[in-house]
Motif scaffolding. Structure first.
Motif, PDB file in Angstrom:
ATOM      1  N   SER A 177      37.166   1.112  52.800  1.00 19.67           N
ATOM      2  CA  SER A 177      37.621   2.502  52.929  1.00 19.67           C
ATOM      3  C   SER A 177      36.466   3.489  52.819  1.00 19.67           C
ATOM      4  O   SER A 177      36.610   4.664  53.183  1.00 19.67           O
ATOM      5  N   LYS A 178      35.322   3.044  52.334  1.00 16.66           N
ATOM      6  CA  LYS A 178      34.148   3.903  52.198  1.00 16.66           C
ATOM      7  C   LYS A 178      33.249   3.860  53.438  1.00 16.66           C
ATOM      8  O   LYS A 178      32.183   4.486  53.450  1.00 16.66           O
ATOM      9  N   VAL A 179      33.656   3.117  54.478  1.00 19.54           N
ATOM     10  CA  VAL A 179      32.883   3.014  55.716  1.00 19.54           C
ATOM     11  C   VAL A 179      33.387   4.055  56.711  1.00 19.54           C
ATOM     12  O   VAL A 179      34.584   4.098  57.031  1.00 19.54           O
ATOM     13  N   LYS A 180      32.504   4.867  57.218  1.00 19.98           N
ATOM     14  CA  LYS A 180      32.862   5.954  58.123  1.00 19.98           C
ATOM     15  C   LYS A 180      33.505   5.417  59.401  1.00 19.98           C
ATOM     16  O   LYS A 180      32.991   4.510  60.045  1.00 19.98           O
ATOM     17  N   GLY A 181      34.664   5.975  59.749  1.00 21.01           N
ATOM     18  CA  GLY A 181      35.319   5.663  61.007  1.00 21.01           C
ATOM     19  C   GLY A 181      36.223   4.452  60.992  1.00 21.01           C
ATOM     20  O   GLY A 181      37.015   4.251  61.916  1.00 21.01           O
ATOM     21  N   LEU A 182      36.156   3.625  59.966  1.00 22.84           N
ATOM     22  CA  LEU A 182      36.943   2.393  59.921  1.00 22.84           C
ATOM     23  C   LEU A 182      38.395   2.696  59.535  1.00 22.84           C
ATOM     24  O   LEU A 182      38.655   3.428  58.579  1.00 22.84           O
ATOM     25  N   VAL A 183      39.325   2.125  60.283  1.00 27.96           N
ATOM     26  CA  VAL A 183      40.752   2.282  60.004  1.00 27.96           C
ATOM     27  C   VAL A 183      41.357   0.902  59.774  1.00 27.96           C
ATOM     28  O   VAL A 183      41.284   0.027  60.640  1.00 27.96           O
ATOM     29  N   ILE A 184      41.938   0.702  58.592  1.00 28.01           N
ATOM     30  CA  ILE A 184      42.602  -0.561  58.279  1.00 28.01           C
ATOM     31  C   ILE A 184      44.053  -0.475  58.733  1.00 28.01           C
ATOM     32  O   ILE A 184      44.791   0.435  58.324  1.00 28.01           O
ATOM     33  N   VAL A 185      44.466  -1.402  59.605  1.00 30.72           N
ATOM     34  CA  VAL A 185      45.848  -1.407  60.079  1.00 30.72           C
ATOM     35  C   VAL A 185      46.687  -2.323  59.189  1.00 30.72           C
ATOM     36  O   VAL A 185      46.228  -3.402  58.787  1.00 30.72           O
ATOM     37  N   PRO A 186      47.907  -1.918  58.852  1.00 28.44           N
ATOM     38  CA  PRO A 186      48.772  -2.788  58.048  1.00 28.44           C
ATOM     39  C   PRO A 186      49.289  -3.943  58.888  1.00 28.44           C
ATOM     40  O   PRO A 186      49.477  -3.818  60.102  1.00 28.44           O
ATOM     41  N   VAL A 187      49.490  -5.073  58.255  1.00 28.56           N
ATOM     42  CA  VAL A 187      50.071  -6.239  58.930  1.00 28.56           C
ATOM     43  C   VAL A 187      51.300  -6.690  58.165  1.00 28.56           C
ATOM     44  O   VAL A 187      51.520  -6.281  57.015  1.00 28.56           O
ATOM     45  N   ASP A 188      52.113  -7.539  58.785  1.00 31.87           N
ATOM     46  CA  ASP A 188      53.388  -7.919  58.177  1.00 31.87           C
ATOM     47  C   ASP A 188      53.214  -8.824  56.965  1.00 31.87           C
ATOM     48  O   ASP A 188      53.920  -8.674  55.969  1.00 31.87           O
ATOM     49  N   ARG A 189      52.280  -9.780  57.055  1.00 31.63           N
ATOM     50  CA  ARG A 189      52.132 -10.774  55.981  1.00 31.63           C
ATOM     51  C   ARG A 189      50.647 -10.894  55.627  1.00 31.63           C
ATOM     52  O   ARG A 189      49.987 -11.866  56.002  1.00 31.63           O
ATOM     53  N   PRO A 190      50.122  -9.909  54.909  1.00 30.53           N
ATOM     54  CA  PRO A 190      48.668  -9.837  54.700  1.00 30.53           C
ATOM     55  C   PRO A 190      48.077 -10.976  53.890  1.00 30.53           C
ATOM     56  O   PRO A 190      46.901 -11.305  54.061  1.00 30.53           O
ATOM     57  N   ASP A 191      48.858 -11.595  53.001  1.00 27.29           N
ATOM     58  CA  ASP A 191      48.265 -12.641  52.164  1.00 27.29           C
ATOM     59  C   ASP A 191      48.756 -14.037  52.516  1.00 27.29           C
ATOM     60  O   ASP A 191      48.599 -14.973  51.742  1.00 27.29           O
ATOM     61  N   ASP A 192      49.335 -14.195  53.711  1.00 27.96           N
ATOM     62  CA  ASP A 192      49.678 -15.541  54.183  1.00 27.96           C
ATOM     63  C   ASP A 192      48.411 -16.333  54.488  1.00 27.96           C
ATOM     64  O   ASP A 192      47.423 -15.792  54.995  1.00 27.96           O
ATOM     65  N   CYS A 193      48.447 -17.621  54.225  1.00 26.69           N
ATOM     66  CA  CYS A 193      47.351 -18.507  54.595  1.00 26.69           C
ATOM     67  C   CYS A 193      47.225 -18.563  56.107  1.00 26.69           C
ATOM     68  O   CYS A 193      48.230 -18.604  56.832  1.00 26.69           O
ATOM     69  N   CYS A 194      45.993 -18.578  56.600  1.00 25.52           N
ATOM     70  CA  CYS A 194      45.763 -18.649  58.053  1.00 25.52           C
ATOM     71  C   CYS A 194      45.760 -20.079  58.561  1.00 25.52           C
ATOM     72  O   CYS A 194      45.678 -20.310  59.764  1.00 25.52           O
ATOM     73  N   GLY A 195      45.812 -21.049  57.635  1.00 26.71           N
ATOM     74  CA  GLY A 195      45.886 -22.448  58.058  1.00 26.71           C
ATOM     75  C   GLY A 195      44.581 -23.207  58.038  1.00 26.71           C
ATOM     76  O   GLY A 195      44.569 -24.399  58.317  1.00 26.71           O
ATOM     77  N   PHE A 196      43.473 -22.526  57.691  1.00 23.14           N
ATOM     78  CA  PHE A 196      42.203 -23.251  57.696  1.00 23.14           C
ATOM     79  C   PHE A 196      42.182 -24.300  56.582  1.00 23.14           C
ATOM     80  O   PHE A 196      42.268 -25.490  56.831  1.00 23.14           O
ATOM     81  N   GLY A 197      42.061 -23.860  55.363  1.00 17.83           N
ATOM     82  CA  GLY A 197      42.209 -24.758  54.232  1.00 17.83           C
ATOM     83  C   GLY A 197      41.175 -25.857  54.123  1.00 17.83           C
ATOM     84  O   GLY A 197      41.403 -26.861  53.456  1.00 17.83           O
ATOM     85  N   GLY A 198      40.034 -25.717  54.807  1.00 20.74           N
ATOM     86  CA  GLY A 198      39.005 -26.756  54.698  1.00 20.74           C
ATOM     87  C   GLY A 198      39.459 -28.058  55.329  1.00 20.74           C
ATOM     88  O   GLY A 198      39.716 -28.132  56.533  1.00 20.74           O
ATOM     89  N   THR A 199      39.584 -29.089  54.513  1.00 17.48           N
ATOM     90  CA  THR A 199      39.994 -30.394  55.035  1.00 17.48           C
ATOM     91  C   THR A 199      41.434 -30.389  55.529  1.00 17.48           C
ATOM     92  O   THR A 199      41.829 -31.260  56.311  1.00 17.48           O
ATOM     93  N   PHE A 200      42.233 -29.406  55.128  1.00 14.78           N
ATOM     94  CA  PHE A 200      43.623 -29.319  55.576  1.00 14.78           C
ATOM     95  C   PHE A 200      43.718 -29.196  57.092  1.00 14.78           C
ATOM     96  O   PHE A 200      44.615 -29.780  57.723  1.00 14.78           O
ATOM     97  N   CYS A 201      42.797 -28.445  57.711  1.00 13.94           N
ATOM     98  CA  CYS A 201      42.861 -28.254  59.160  1.00 13.94           C
ATOM     99  C   CYS A 201      42.535 -29.539  59.915  1.00 13.94           C
ATOM    100  O   CYS A 201      42.791 -29.627  61.124  1.00 13.94           O
ATOM    101  N   VAL A 202      41.994 -30.535  59.218  1.00 14.37           N
ATOM    102  CA  VAL A 202      41.721 -31.838  59.830  1.00 14.37           C
ATOM    103  C   VAL A 202      42.884 -32.790  59.586  1.00 14.37           C
ATOM    104  O   VAL A 202      43.362 -33.472  60.506  1.00 14.37           O
ATOM    105  N   THR A 203      43.392 -32.816  58.372  1.00 12.35           N
ATOM    106  CA  THR A 203      44.458 -33.761  58.026  1.00 12.35           C
ATOM    107  C   THR A 203      45.823 -33.318  58.540  1.00 12.35           C
ATOM    108  O   THR A 203      46.705 -34.150  58.762  1.00 12.35           O
ATOM    109  N   ASP A 204      46.017 -32.008  58.719  1.00 10.77           N
ATOM    110  CA  ASP A 204      47.293 -31.468  59.206  1.00 10.77           C
ATOM    111  C   ASP A 204      47.025 -30.498  60.350  1.00 10.77           C
ATOM    112  O   ASP A 204      47.364 -29.321  60.279  1.00 10.77           O
ATOM    113  N   GLU A 205      46.432 -31.012  61.403  1.00 15.20           N
ATOM    114  CA  GLU A 205      45.929 -30.181  62.495  1.00 15.20           C
ATOM    115  C   GLU A 205      47.010 -29.302  63.127  1.00 15.20           C
ATOM    116  O   GLU A 205      46.818 -28.106  63.348  1.00 15.20           O
ATOM    117  N   ALA A 206      48.173 -29.871  63.437  1.00 19.64           N
ATOM    118  CA  ALA A 206      49.207 -29.114  64.144  1.00 19.64           C
ATOM    119  C   ALA A 206      49.741 -27.968  63.299  1.00 19.64           C
ATOM    120  O   ALA A 206      49.921 -26.839  63.784  1.00 19.64           O
TER     121      ALA A 206
END
Length: 263
Positions: A177-206
């Motif tokens: 918020s202290k960066v000039k011109g930057l606008v943060i847009v709200p999202v529906d589920r901001p703290d949901d996991c994106c699915g990376f999870g390190g080794t998780f993305c290999v063992t549970d690829e789909a």
């Protein structure tokens, strides 16, 4: 609580702080620009920043896979490299969480305790330790969706998780918020996991890929041009999914934004 540190006049306290720069292996190999931005940003505050050349992986992949023997070797080497610094700072929440929360396979010596207690993710260090109140050199005139990783939220307390009652807070958003011109847009589920999870993305690829696609669409439908995060591993995962789906989103680490580029 101490007063916020000025970004224009380095205090004697700042000059005395010796900081060990911890650059995770995947950043070193794939995203070196993030490591460079982190170094430049820390040096803007007059800190005495050092990069131990013998550092390697913190041991997180081995630890997550139950390989305690090799995890212990990596942990001992990490402590040997960073034990002499006042603070250890890294631009990766999951790797910092590994150091702070999971260096359990080795004897808890004074050096180990010191390293665990004084290793900080970049946003936490800027927000909690330096208490930075402005980034006068930074300008980023774009709409941004913010992604705080699971490790950063639930392991390091960088923001309030949705499953916990209490006053909302978000240290990454506070800094951006202290960066000039930057606008943060709200999202529906901001703290949901994106699915990376390190080794998780290999063992549970789909499952991993589907979670990432849901995250990408959440950012897109709210008009984000960029996705910004303290965790380049999550961005790497989301960027790969967005590219394969031919979706127009750009991904950038918070260090690059706060440092004012290059982008």
């Amino acid at each position: 609580m101490t007063s916020p540190i000025s970004v224009t006049n380095s205090s004697s306290i700042q000059k005395r702080l010796r900081v060990g720069l911890f650059i995770p292996c995947y950043i070193d190999m794939i995203f070196p620009e993030v490591g460079i931005a982190t170094l430049q940003l820390l040096e803007r505050f007059g800190l005495d920043v050092h990069f131990p050349l013998n550092q390697t992986c913190c041991g997180q992949p081995m630890s997550n896979s139950g390989d305690e023997a090799n995890a212990a070797a990596a942990e001992n080497l990490f402590v040997k490299n960073f034990r002499s610094y006042d603070y250890i700072v890294g631009p990766a929440g999951s790797c910092v969480k590994q150091v702070r929360c999971h260096f359990d396979t080795i004897e808890q010596t004074d050096d180990v305790r010191h390293v665990r207690q004084h290793t900080y993710e970049l946003v936490g260090f800027l927000h909690d330790i330096l208490q930075v109140d402005s980034f006068p050199w930074a300008e980023f005139r774009h709409s941004v969706a913010l992604h705080n990783s699971c490790s950063s939220i639930r392991g390091l307390g960088i923001a309030k998780p949705s499953e916990i009652m209490g006053e909302p807070f978000d240290k990454t958003a506070s800094l951006l918020s202290k960066v000039k011109g930057l606008v943060i847009v709200p999202v529906d589920r901001p703290d949901d996991c994106c699915g990376f999870g390190g080794t998780f993305c290999v063992t549970d690829e789909a499952v991993s890929a589907r979670m990432g696609l849901d995250k990408v669409h959440d950012h897109l439908r709210h008009g984000a041009e960029y996705v910004v995060s303290p965790d380049m591993s999550c961005l790497m995962h989301q960027q790969g999914i967005a590219r394969r789906a031919d979706l127009n989103l750009k991904y950038i680490h918070v260090a690059q934004v706060l440092n004012g580029g290059p982008f």
